[in-house]
Write an enzyme that holds these catalytic residues in place. Structure first.
Site, mmCIF file in Angstrom:
data_model
loop_
_atom_site.group_PDB
_atom_site.id
_atom_site.type_symbol
_atom_site.label_atom_id
_atom_site.label_comp_id
_atom_site.label_asym_id
_atom_site.label_seq_id
_atom_site.Cartn_x
_atom_site.Cartn_y
_atom_site.Cartn_z
ATOM 1 N N ASP A 144 0.992 -1.183 -0.146
ATOM 2 C CA ASP A 144 -0.106 0.035 0.102
ATOM 3 C C ASP A 144 0.941 1.344 0.021
ATOM 4 O OD1 ASP A 144 -2.359 1.563 0.246
ATOM 5 O OD2 ASP A 144 -3.149 -0.204 1.067
ATOM 6 N N ASP B 166 -18.340 -7.656 -14.001
ATOM 7 C CA ASP B 166 -19.572 -7.297 -14.999
ATOM 8 C C ASP B 166 -20.168 -8.614 -15.758
ATOM 9 O OD1 ASP B 166 -19.089 -4.518 -14.354
ATOM 10 O OD2 ASP B 166 -17.183 -4.745 -15.583
ATOM 11 N N HIS C 267 -14.924 -0.789 -18.140
ATOM 12 C CA HIS C 267 -15.098 -1.207 -16.994
ATOM 13 C C HIS C 267 -15.740 0.043 -16.055
ATOM 14 C CE1 HIS C 267 -15.883 -2.898 -13.204
ATOM 15 N NE2 HIS C 267 -14.893 -2.217 -12.467
#
Lengths: 380, 380
Positions: free
Chosen positions: A88, A206, A234
């Protein structure tokens, strides 16, 4: 008679040999081989960036959801050891990353051979074979679009440089953080040492959502429906296309279009439901999709690595080669088949006028997003 | 010569038959059988009750973490279809439960044959084969102990009645919500139709944590360490005992005690680290363990259903039969072996003075907790 006897004797000799060979092969195929661990990088693992998104009530849920899946073999199979690299890029994430590492160790996963938790991108990218990019800056309410795009551009530029320099040469990259197609595009531009064939973005979520909606309508199981396509970005402009989709019945494969009589539903409500499913989840959970997103990311990598089942395809955001008239170089979701760790765009599908318009609209959005990203890049 | 010819001919006839039989058996063993789905109840699935616990910053994470694991076959195997029953007993949980259901459907899990999301305990318990009880009232800062216990007693009483009446006759129950041993005890009292052999509580998380700490110390993998024991209460008084634990080396099995020379470490720091690991996770993550807890719950049920590997045992909170001098009827964590879906307490282990004192101390806490729960019951 002599020949017959010879033949018989020959058979008597050959059969035991064949029998033994079979037994040995059988045993051998079940022996335990300790494979080398695959190194899997997950960026945005602590989800600290999500604090910028007021829609994400619980930060870091996708990272938190996907890590045990990878450690259990959902992504790379039940006999593939893994080493997890958690990254991170906010210094304050250190403690949270360490907490997740502690939990991964506490779970005593047999396949998990090591965990690296770091806020140093070079250490994070070192020799990784798979990179799942969850880290990004989603646009929060009241945030300037330029601000959002600039942040993503500089983040993906830095991560591309590190991946290009330190990841394994054949590293497979999956970008999930929105705007995912454009983030993947930036990554492709700034990591020229990684083959563009190895940079993809996630539209499998999706895709799975579309499968589930069709399955519900046909009253069958989602795994009985196949060959749906997600075209494009997307984002809420992606186009879920069922023109080539089939489903399994007792009497064999049937075309979805021939069994969903309501063409209007397919062209309106179905598309809208799939396009806005993310918002519906946020409304119900008060948090964005994590479990289903993490699961779809595992599906994406698994099919890419192990191949799509015969006769089926899935949707992946990949670098366009100009197929179906989509501008080459764009990261666009196509129907793809995978084999031997490589994807290829399914060719020769008939596209009707309705589909053409939808495919072009989402391409247009992507072209505009790409040029906007480039303008943000030039300002830096 | 005639006999020899006869023998040869006989062999020629027999081998092809044997060969064909083998082929058929081989094919048959890989054929696809569609098993009946196992119905798995998860209470506290939306985690709405966690709002009472200030330590749990993100509600519902264990439920959210365990559901995809169950749907992927982590708990019941890769060929066992499941139906998930999600329950939360706060009416306001309806929408959140529905959001989780939507995501489970969106993930298109091949093994997941259905999802029931409900706040009606009767519907939730209907015919379930496995019940994972995550719902409970942990004690929050400033909360009266009586208040906490009263809430749990009435919740587990109600759920016991529903399970006893509506679950499958051989339903296996795993209680995880704290105070888990005592919650399981209440459940046992009020669901007499469920065999007490089928009511357990989770100490596998503590067990796995202990394995990992020893593995770290010995510089081996956690899956190479076995036969640790967690004795007693799933609270900070539980006693992680390594006196009988072994680990795998190239030269075979070795006793952990003989390789960790530092007896003082084993008797102090090791025990404290395992006992307080939950707090350390909360400190780092700002949220309580979810991923590792969910994973341990899957381990618990999987080993219970499929059996513990030969020569190994695990820790489970089960109804004491008086083994090792523990008061019969208490729900206490013992070393257990599982076979054919049944657990049995490992007998005949030598208990030294140090262990005896620790085992008695945690038993004492449980006896006191049980009598306190009964007093709360009498007031209702």
């Amino acid at each position: 008679m002599e020949y017959l006897e010879l033949l018989l004797k020959g058979l008597v000799v050959l059969f035991p040999i064949a029998f033994c060979c079979m037994l040995i092969t059988y045993k051998w195929s079940f022996r335990k081989i300790e494979k080398e661990p695959t190194k899997v990088l997950v960026t945005g693992a602590a989800g600290m960036l999500a604090q910028y998104d007021i829609l994400l009530a619980f930060p870091g849920q996708i990272g938190y959801a996907i890590l045990p899946m990878i450690a259990r073999g959902v992504m790379l199979g039940p006999d593939q050891p893994v080493t997890l690299h958690l990254f991170d890029n906010i210094k304050q994430a250190d403690e949270a990353l360490n907490g997740i590492k502690m939990e991964l160790i506490d779970a005593a996963f047999p396949l998990l051979k090591g965990v690296i938790a770091t806020t140093d991108i070079v250490e994070a990218c070192k020799d990784v074979n798979i990179a799942v990019m969850l880290g990004g800056f989603p646009r929060k309410e009241g945030m300037e679009r330029t601000d959002m795009m600039s942040k993503n551009v500089s983040m993906y530029m830095a991560q591309a440089l590190a991946l290009g320099k330190h990841a394994a040469a054949d590293c497979k990259v999956l970008v999930f953080a929105k705007p995912s197609n454009t983030n993947a595009l930036i990554l492709k531009e700034f990591a020229p040492s990684i083959s563009e064939k190895n940079i993809t973005c996630l539209t499998r979520l999706d895709h799975n959502r579309a499968l589930s909606q069709i399955a519900k309508r046909l009253k069958v199981h989602a795994s009985d429906v196949k060959n749906i396509i997600i075209w494009g970005n997307h984002s809420s402009t992606h186009y879920p296309d069922v023109n080539h989709a089939t489903f399994t019945t007792k009497d064999g494969e049937r075309l979805v279009r021939e069994h969903v009589a309501d063409d209007h539903w397919l062209k309106t409500e179905f598309i809208k439901t799939v396009q806005h499913r993310g918002l519906a989840i946020i409304k119900a959970r008060k948090a964005s999709s994590a479990l289903s997103a993490a699961s779809a990311a595992c599906d994406h990598i698994r099919d890419w690595v192990f191949g799509t089942p015969k006769g089926t395809w899935v949707s992946m955001g990949v670098c366009s080669d100009g197929s179906y008239g989509i501008e080459p170089g764009l990261i666009y979701s196509f129907p793809v088949r995978c084999e031997n760790g490589k994807w290829s765009i399914v060719q020769g599908l008939k596209i009707d006028e309705f589909s053409r318009a939808k495919m072009d609209a989402t391409a247009k959005e992507l072209i505009e997003e790409a040029s906007f990203a480039k303008s943000c890049l030039n300002e830096q």
